[in-house]
Design a protein around this motif. Structure first.
Motif, PDB file in Angstrom:
ATOM      1  N   THR A   3       0.809  -1.213   0.000  1.00 56.94           N
ATOM      2  CA  THR A   3       0.000   0.000   0.000  1.00 56.94           C
ATOM      3  C   THR A   3       0.843   1.264   0.000  1.00 56.94           C
ATOM      4  N   TYR A  50      -1.956  -0.099 -10.671  1.00 57.45           N
ATOM      5  CA  TYR A  50      -2.439  -1.229  -9.861  1.00 57.45           C
ATOM      6  C   TYR A  50      -2.590  -2.497 -10.686  1.00 57.45           C
ATOM      7  N   GLN A  75      -6.433  -0.708  -4.108  1.00 58.41           N
ATOM      8  CA  GLN A  75      -5.781  -1.850  -3.454  1.00 58.41           C
ATOM      9  C   GLN A  75      -6.807  -2.956  -3.210  1.00 58.41           C
TER      10      GLN A  75
END
Length: 91
Positions: A3, A50, A75
């Motif tokens: 993260t 991502y 995430q």
């Protein structure tokens, strides 16, 4: 991806897109000067960062969303997509 790392990368990409040296991850995107075209650019940055393709309608994104909040959403979505791929691969 971890993260903290994705958040730092996201902040860096957005700062570059906005032609700023640095930005605060906790400032709402509305305050950063995002218009509708910049939001599209932000979603494209997130898709690449991502490593997932996200339906823009599934993102909780408004003028009060922060980059930290957006990072958390992506995430979670990326983790869910990875889990679904693992389940499909295991069958």
């Amino acid at each position: 991806m971890e993260t903290k790392n994705t958040l730092n990368l996201l902040v860096g990409h957005v700062a570059k897109a906005l032609n700023q040296e640095a930005i605060d991850a906790d400032v709402a995107i509305g305050e950063l000067g995002f218009d509708s075209m910049r939001v599209v650019e932000l979603i494209l940055i997130c898709d690449e960062l991502y490593e997932t393709s996200i339906d823009p309608e599934s993102i909780n994104l408004d003028q009060f969303t922060t980059l930290r909040g957006l990072d958390e959403q992506f995430q979670a979505m990326a983790a869910k997509a990875r889990a679904q791929t693992e389940v499909a691969t295991a069958k």
